[in-house]
Design a protein around this motif. Structure first.
Motif, PDB file in Angstrom:
ATOM      1  N   CYS A 100      88.754 -69.316  71.834  1.00 59.97           N
ATOM      2  CA  CYS A 100      87.943 -68.265  71.205  1.00 59.97           C
ATOM      3  C   CYS A 100      88.752 -67.093  70.657  1.00 59.97           C
ATOM      4  O   CYS A 100      88.443 -66.597  69.576  1.00 59.97           O
ATOM      5  N   LEU A 101      89.759 -66.672  71.394  1.00 63.36           N
ATOM      6  CA  LEU A 101      90.489 -65.486  70.907  1.00 63.36           C
ATOM      7  C   LEU A 101      91.263 -65.821  69.629  1.00 63.36           C
ATOM      8  O   LEU A 101      91.184 -65.096  68.628  1.00 63.36           O
ATOM      9  N   ASP A 102      91.982 -66.929  69.649  1.00 63.08           N
ATOM     10  CA  ASP A 102      92.704 -67.345  68.430  1.00 63.08           C
ATOM     11  C   ASP A 102      91.742 -67.613  67.281  1.00 63.08           C
ATOM     12  O   ASP A 102      92.042 -67.337  66.116  1.00 63.08           O
ATOM     13  N   CYS A 103      90.591 -68.165  67.619  1.00 60.97           N
ATOM     14  CA  CYS A 103      89.581 -68.498  66.610  1.00 60.97           C
ATOM     15  C   CYS A 103      89.088 -67.231  65.920  1.00 60.97           C
ATOM     16  O   CYS A 103      89.006 -67.157  64.693  1.00 60.97           O
ATOM     17  N   LYS A 104      88.780 -66.218  66.728  1.00 59.80           N
ATOM     18  CA  LYS A 104      88.288 -64.950  66.159  1.00 59.80           C
ATOM     19  C   LYS A 104      89.363 -64.309  65.283  1.00 59.80           C
ATOM     20  O   LYS A 104      89.076 -63.818  64.180  1.00 59.80           O
ATOM     21  N   ILE A 105      90.603 -64.328  65.777  1.00 63.97           N
ATOM     22  CA  ILE A 105      91.704 -63.741  65.007  1.00 63.97           C
ATOM     23  C   ILE A 105      91.818 -64.472  63.664  1.00 63.97           C
ATOM     24  O   ILE A 105      91.942 -63.860  62.602  1.00 63.97           O
ATOM     25  N   PHE A 106      91.758 -65.788  63.728  1.00 64.60           N
ATOM     26  CA  PHE A 106      91.892 -66.609  62.519  1.00 64.60           C
ATOM     27  C   PHE A 106      90.760 -66.309  61.524  1.00 64.60           C
ATOM     28  O   PHE A 106      90.996 -66.104  60.331  1.00 64.60           O
ATOM     29  N   MET A 107      89.529 -66.266  62.030  1.00 69.48           N
ATOM     30  CA  MET A 107      88.383 -66.059  61.135  1.00 69.48           C
ATOM     31  C   MET A 107      88.395 -64.653  60.527  1.00 69.48           C
ATOM     32  O   MET A 107      88.083 -64.479  59.349  1.00 69.48           O
ATOM     33  N   VAL A 108      88.754 -63.665  61.335  1.00 67.82           N
ATOM     34  CA  VAL A 108      88.808 -62.301  60.777  1.00 67.82           C
ATOM     35  C   VAL A 108      89.927 -62.222  59.746  1.00 67.82           C
ATOM     36  O   VAL A 108      89.784 -61.595  58.691  1.00 67.82           O
ATOM     37  N   ASN A 109      91.033 -62.912  60.014  1.00 66.46           N
ATOM     38  CA  ASN A 109      92.124 -62.943  59.037  1.00 66.46           C
ATOM     39  C   ASN A 109      91.680 -63.599  57.730  1.00 66.46           C
ATOM     40  O   ASN A 109      92.003 -63.138  56.635  1.00 66.46           O
ATOM     41  N   LYS A 110      90.919 -64.674  57.843  1.00 60.31           N
ATOM     42  CA  LYS A 110      90.400 -65.358  56.636  1.00 60.31           C
ATOM     43  C   LYS A 110      89.436 -64.429  55.884  1.00 60.31           C
ATOM     44  O   LYS A 110      89.429 -64.386  54.655  1.00 60.31           O
ATOM     45  N   ALA A 111      88.617 -63.709  56.645  1.00 65.71           N
ATOM     46  CA  ALA A 111      87.689 -62.767  56.012  1.00 65.71           C
ATOM     47  C   ALA A 111      88.472 -61.650  55.320  1.00 65.71           C
ATOM     48  O   ALA A 111      88.078 -61.178  54.244  1.00 65.71           O
ATOM     49  N   LEU A 112      89.593 -61.259  55.935  1.00 64.17           N
ATOM     50  CA  LEU A 112      90.439 -60.218  55.334  1.00 64.17           C
ATOM     51  C   LEU A 112      91.000 -60.694  53.991  1.00 64.17           C
ATOM     52  O   LEU A 112      90.984 -59.969  52.989  1.00 64.17           O
ATOM     53  N   GLU A 113      91.479 -61.936  53.983  1.00 64.00           N
ATOM     54  CA  GLU A 113      91.992 -62.496  52.712  1.00 64.00           C
ATOM     55  C   GLU A 113      90.893 -62.482  51.655  1.00 64.00           C
ATOM     56  O   GLU A 113      91.124 -62.114  50.505  1.00 64.00           O
ATOM     57  N   TRP A 114      89.705 -62.886  52.078  1.00 63.92           N
ATOM     58  CA  TRP A 114      88.568 -62.922  51.140  1.00 63.92           C
ATOM     59  C   TRP A 114      88.239 -61.513  50.657  1.00 63.92           C
ATOM     60  O   TRP A 114      88.001 -61.283  49.471  1.00 63.92           O
ATOM     61  N   MET A 115      88.235 -60.577  51.603  1.00 66.35           N
ATOM     62  CA  MET A 115      87.926 -59.170  51.280  1.00 66.35           C
ATOM     63  C   MET A 115      88.887 -58.643  50.214  1.00 66.35           C
ATOM     64  O   MET A 115      88.468 -58.040  49.223  1.00 66.35           O
TER      65      MET A 115
END
Ligand code: SF4
Length: 347
Positions: A100-115
């Motif tokens: 879960c922790l790595d998953c959240k980091i990964f997804m927020v990072n992907k959202a950051l790229e999108w942002m």
């Protein structure tokens, strides 16, 4: 307050992300949603297949949430990139194979790229301090902000008042006083806020948004890695772990046994990749043999297939066996008595 500020909200389909997006929208922010498809998502899969789920609406909850909010939803396929998160989580697994922790980091990072690619200003998630044991703790929430690279551009509107002010709060894009201070595992504050907004009929995922939090699913995934001798998977592997009863009598093969019509139909789509069986003298399940069964194993598998058919009490059941090359033959077998199936064959 500038009216052009834009936020991208992670939308899982659950209540928390719905509310988080709504709280930010209430402050005049333009919000669009992003939903990540990892292959392990619970969304719309078992719901659509299993009879016992029939009472629940068959819908993709992320799309439903976006529709309730009246926002655009971007669905991102991250199956390939996500493998590294599942196979090599820097922060380890939770109670099961959920990183879960790595998953959240990964997804927020992907959202950051999108942002950044789309000219948005910040990211919104439905995280609540203390809600989940791994990724939503007071000490791990800063880790998500830091390691994702989002830092102060990550806003958790449901518990923002318990955290240092984010950039949108510092800049006055968001009024901190209108954000929330939820914490802990209780769902009551979320339910009260949902009632305040007149939101009913939301999804209530038990335990998590993906199959990796499920103990039985994790046992099957670990078995797949052990018996193949390497930690890897493809999309078909992880989809098939979601359906059927899995029995492993030998290291070289296992049976995937459809439990009902919906599962049998789903498995039909995969049958050409496997040696497969179906009872012909009685009604019964489609059974896929995953692995490399030898000729002796076929007889055992046929007896097990008979056991799970309507002919379980008959003297003999006819089982049609189809090889990977399409060749078929029919075996007449005695159903395996239930007490001869060791409990540890069930995954
Ligand atoms: S439950 Fe699954 S999708 Fe949700 S944070 Fe954990 S690993 Fe990621």
């Amino acid at each position: 307050m500038p009216d052009s500020r834009k936020a991208v909200a992670l939308i899982s389909g659950g209540l928390d992300s719905l509310l988080a997006a709504r709280v930010v929208m209430d402050q005049g922010i333009h919000v669009e949603g992003i939903n990540f498809f990892t292959g392990f998502c619970v969304e719309g899969h078992t719901h659509a297949l299993r009879n016992r789920e029939r009472a629940r609406p068959k819908r993709n909850n992320a799309l439903w949430v976006a529709e309730q909010l009246g926002i655009k939803l971007h669905i991102a396929d991250i199956i390939e990139e996500y493998k590294n998160v599942v196979l090599n989580p820097k922060h380890g697994y939770g109670a099961n194979l959920n990183p879960c922790l790595d998953c959240k980091i990964f997804m927020v990072n992907k959202a950051l790229e999108w942002m950044e690619a789309n000219g948005f200003d910040f990211i919104v998630t439905g995280e609540v301090i203390g809600q989940r044991p791994m990724s939503q703790r007071k000490d791990t929430m800063p880790v998500v902000a830091r390691e994702s690279g989002a830092h102060e551009r990550l806003v958790r509107p449901l518990c923002a008042k318990n955290l240092p002010a984010s950039l949108p709060e510092q800049e006055g894009w968001l009024e901190r006083s209108r954000l929330h201070a939820f914490s802990g595992r209780s769902r009551k504050p979320q339910m009260a806020l949902a009632a305040h907004y007149g939101i009913e009929d939301y999804a209530q995922p038990a335990g998590g948004c993906c199959f990796l939090t499920d103990r039985q699913y994790s046992v099957k995934l670990a078995d797949l890695w052990n018996t193949r001798g390497k930690r890897e998977y493809d999309l078909d592997d992880i989809m098939l772990l979601k359906v059927g009863r899995h029995l492993r009598p030998r290291a070289n093969f296992k049976l995937i046994i459809g439990r009902e019509e919906g599962e049998n139909r789903f498995m039909e789509g995969y049958r050409k990749r496997f040696v497969h069986m179906i009872p012909t003298s009685h009604s019964g399940p489609l059974v896929l043999l995953d692995g490399n069964p030898d000729p002796g194993d076929i007889d055992l598998a046929a007896r097990l297939t008979a056991r799970f058919s309507q002919g379980r009490d008959a003297e003999q059941v006819a089982i049609q066996v189809t090889e990977r090359n399409g060749g078929t033959r029919t075996l007449a077998v005695t159903p395996m008595p239930a007490d001869q199936i060791p409990a540890d064959w069930y995954l």
